[in-house]
Design a protein around this motif. Structure first.
Motif, PDB file in Angstrom:
ATOM      1  N   ILE A 505       0.870  -1.179   0.000  1.00  4.32           N
ATOM      2  CA  ILE A 505       0.000   0.000   0.000  1.00  4.32           C
ATOM      3  C   ILE A 505       0.906   1.228   0.000  1.00  4.32           C
ATOM      4  O   ILE A 505       1.895   1.285   0.741  1.00  4.32           O
ATOM      5  N   LEU A 507       1.119   4.995   1.015  1.00  3.55           N
ATOM      6  CA  LEU A 507       0.454   5.846   2.002  1.00  3.55           C
ATOM      7  C   LEU A 507       1.083   7.232   2.015  1.00  3.55           C
ATOM      8  O   LEU A 507       2.303   7.358   1.979  1.00  3.55           O
ATOM      9  N   ASP A 552      -2.304   5.222  -2.432  1.00  2.36           N
ATOM     10  CA  ASP A 552      -3.519   4.407  -2.298  1.00  2.36           C
ATOM     11  C   ASP A 552      -4.385   4.923  -1.155  1.00  2.36           C
ATOM     12  O   ASP A 552      -5.614   4.905  -1.225  1.00  2.36           O
ATOM     13  N   ILE A 553      -3.728   5.381  -0.105  1.00  2.00           N
ATOM     14  CA  ILE A 553      -4.428   5.980   1.033  1.00  2.00           C
ATOM     15  C   ILE A 553      -3.784   7.339   1.296  1.00  2.00           C
ATOM     16  O   ILE A 553      -2.587   7.425   1.572  1.00  2.00           O
ATOM     17  N   ARG A 554      -4.577   8.381   1.208  1.00  2.00           N
ATOM     18  CA  ARG A 554      -4.040   9.723   1.455  1.00  2.00           C
ATOM     19  C   ARG A 554      -3.996   9.980   2.957  1.00  2.00           C
ATOM     20  O   ARG A 554      -4.915   9.641   3.694  1.00  2.00           O
ATOM     21  N   LEU A 555      -2.897  10.613   3.379  1.00  2.00           N
ATOM     22  CA  LEU A 555      -2.748  10.984   4.777  1.00  2.00           C
ATOM     23  C   LEU A 555      -2.146  12.379   4.865  1.00  2.00           C
ATOM     24  O   LEU A 555      -1.055  12.621   4.346  1.00  2.00           O
ATOM     25  N   ARG A 572       0.362   5.456  11.188  1.00  2.00           N
ATOM     26  CA  ARG A 572      -0.696   4.888  10.340  1.00  2.00           C
ATOM     27  C   ARG A 572      -0.207   3.629   9.635  1.00  2.00           C
ATOM     28  O   ARG A 572      -0.963   2.654   9.481  1.00  2.00           O
ATOM     29  N   LEU A 576      -1.933  -0.080   9.813  1.00  2.00           N
ATOM     30  CA  LEU A 576      -2.359  -0.825   8.627  1.00  2.00           C
ATOM     31  C   LEU A 576      -1.783  -2.236   8.626  1.00  2.00           C
ATOM     32  O   LEU A 576      -2.474  -3.211   8.311  1.00  2.00           O
ATOM     33  N   TYR A 581      -4.351  -4.645   6.822  1.00  2.00           N
ATOM     34  CA  TYR A 581      -4.932  -3.744   5.812  1.00  2.00           C
ATOM     35  C   TYR A 581      -6.449  -3.737   5.950  1.00  2.00           C
ATOM     36  O   TYR A 581      -7.170  -3.005   5.428  1.00  2.00           O
TER      37      TYR A 581
END
Length: 581
Positions: A505, A507, A552-555, A572, A576, A581
């Motif tokens: 992933i 991030l 894939d995952i905005r932070l 984070r 995950l 996940y």
């Protein structure tokens, strides 16, 4: 592309590490040859031209001159072979263009035609002829067929030139050695003794840079500028100046118009644009949160604190300061950092008044700068976390060969965190991929210039990574790749490779959108600049430049997290992996 060629290519794509040597002043050298253009001496001491203003019509005429000069420079056999000093030919024709009511099209036709047109047209060999779906970028030369713009004679003359199809370019101003796919601008004369009030040489600097972008920049189609209008805008800017500083700053502003964070400028005495912003720097890091500039790290005690929201530095509001820096420092994306990051808080004085919001209160600080180099890295060391269940890898602090030791020791962990927020200090693109990806997988496509057709770029076969060297076993744990706006160039290339890992992933925040190798350009006055020289694209040929890699995952970090000293990215990532996940 066979395995052998793939291996050779891998040794070539380690492009961005060259930036360290470039900034340090290292440059490539080429063998010197006594070419026809090198025997010219007429303008060695100057072009003999000084003028400070142009009418609107003359600005248009000079833009046309630049475009015609560029076509001939890269397409005419006599210029490509090194027989003609095309810089000095520019100086010869400028006085005629300057004359009021001159017939510019006729002047340019006679000028070009005097080179001779015998044997200009040539057949394009199979090696330099590509299918339509292999072409990434085509030359922007339709204007040369516009008889209304150029007149019939000049238009026909240039149209013939465009069919010259010259593949042998060892001595051209932009050259290719043997079978290299890499263009070199090393044959350009730096004119180290240029007089900076010499208008002819100032225009040469503009014309040289403009045409290199026009014909040898792989991302010309995504710069977001009308490049012809940029030329019209900068002709009067270049003409109006008469000293070194005005020349240097105009060139700096020009480099920002390609919106490429690889672009930089080093002056005749190895000074950079940084020197014009001040010799002191506030020793802090910052991050943009909700369109606010927030201090996220204090490196040396200076009066500022973590969590401060900066409103004003000296007599400039933060928005005005950002605009000023963006005028002279090229950025692929406005929300990215690159070299811009270390120059925002440059000051002339050691003590600078800074207005901030601190814990909800607006206060004024007398902040203290220093002249020391500042470490802007994420400084968390590579280490085991969560009682050895997770291993964290800081790509910016790795030593050569260390990744092999890490993977052997921590092979059975539940997950890996690969932090690419720093510029990688070791090449992970292939070395880590061999532990993570079970078979060779395409992760990027590269475009390179067609040496026979200046302005055309074509795609090579996709680049692959993966496939363990010894066994078919791959790492079974989860992989979280951390990126943000500081992930640029090699960091982006590495992300493209590693995200092919099955259990991975990505991030964070979008990357810088600055990929490709670095091509050095020498401009008159011994001024050095650079561009991204090769195009880097996703395997499906979709662009990455100015777009960046999307997580894939905005932070987005929070001010609260920053004030509490937490790295929310790592936190984070751990969550995950522990949650599967």
């Amino acid at each position: 592309m066979g395995k052998g060629k793939r291996k050779n290519w891998r040794s070539l794509v380690f492009f961005s590490v060259l930036l360290i040597f470039i900034i340090a002043g290292c440059s490539t050298s080429q063998e010197t040859h006594q070419l026809g253009r090198e025997k010219e001496q007429e303008f060695d001491q100057g072009s003999g031209m000084k003028f400070s203003s142009l009418s609107e019509q003359k600005i248009v005429d000079f833009a046309k001159l630049s475009k015609v000069w560029g076509v001939v420079k890269y397409y005419h056999p006599k210029v490509v072979s090194g027989d003609v000093n095309w810089d000095y030919e520019l100086f010869r024709v400028v006085p005629s263009i300057l004359e009021e009511n001159s017939d510019v099209n006729s002047i340019l036709y006679e000028w070009v035609h005097s080179l001779g047109s015998e044997s200009i047209s040539g057949e394009l060999d199979d090696q330099h002829q590509f299918s339509e779906d292999s072409i990434q970028l085509s030359p922007s030369t339709d204007w040369s067929k516009d008889e209304e713009y150029l007149g019939t004679d000049l238009s026909l003359e240039l149209s013939k030139l465009l069919d010259s199809n010259i593949s042998e370019r060892e001595y051209a101003y932009v050259s290719f050695k043997e079978n290299s796919i890499f263009p070199s601008m090393g044959n350009e004369n730096p004119y180290s003794n240029m007089n900076f009030d010499d208008t002819g040489y100032r225009l040469l600097g503009l014309f040289r840079y403009w045409n290199i972008i026009e014909y040898y920049y792989p991302y010309k189609d995504v710069i977001g500028e009308d490049w012809d209008r940029v030329l019209l805008e900068f002709i009067p800017k270049m003409v109006n100046g008469s000293d070194y500083d005005s020349y240097f700053m105009t060139l700096a502003e020009l480099t920002t118009r390609i919106h490429d964070s690889h672009a930089y400028l080093v002056g005749k005495d190895r000074e950079t644009i940084t020197d014009y912003f001040g010799t002191y720097r506030l020793p802090v890091n910052f991050i943009e949160i909700n369109n606010q500039i927030v201090i996220n790290k204090v490196i040396n005690k200076c009066g500022l604190e973590v969590g401060d929201i900066v409103l004003k530095v000296g007599d400039k509001n933060i928005d005005d300061l950002l605009e000023d820096r963006r005028k002279y420092i090229s950025q692929s994306r406005e929300d990215t950092a690159s070299l811009f990051f270390i120059d925002l808080f440059r000051t002339e004085q050691k003590n600078t008044d800074v207005t901030v919001i601190r814990q909800g209160n607006k206060i004024n600080i007398s902040a203290v700068g220093n002249q020391q180099d500042i470490n802007f890295l994420v400084d968390t060391k590579s280490q085991a976390m969560e009682s050895g269940e997770i291993y964290y890898i800081n790509a910016g602090l790795l030593k050569d060969g260390e990744i092999d030791k890490i993977m052997k020791k921590w092979w059975n962990t539940k997950g890996l965190i690969v932090d690419l927020r720093n510029y990688p200090s070791s090449i992970l693109t292939y070395e880590l991929a061999k532990y993570l990806i079970a078979s060779e997988k395409e992760f990027a496509t590269v475009s390179v210039p067609n040496r026979a057709i200046p302005g055309e770029f074509y795609f090579l076969e996709p680049i692959v990574s993966g496939k363990p060297q010894e066994t078919n076993a791959v790492y079974k744990g989860k992989v979280v790749i951390l990126i943000n706006e500081h992930t640029a160039s090699q960091g982006e290339f590495t992300t493209m490779s590693l995200r092919n890992t099955e259990n991975s992933i990505v991030l964070g925040r979008p990357s810088a959108g600055t990929d490709g190798d670095i091509r050095i350009i020498m401009l008159p006055g011994k001024i050095k600049t650079a561009i991204s020289g090769l195009g880097i694209f996703n395997p499906d040929k979709n662009p990455t430049q100015r777009i960046g890699l999307q997580p894939d995952i905005r932070l987005d970090p929070t001010i609260e997290g920053i004030m509490e000293g937490r790295d929310e990215y790592i936190e984070r990532a751990v969550e995950l992996i522990k949650g599967g996940y």
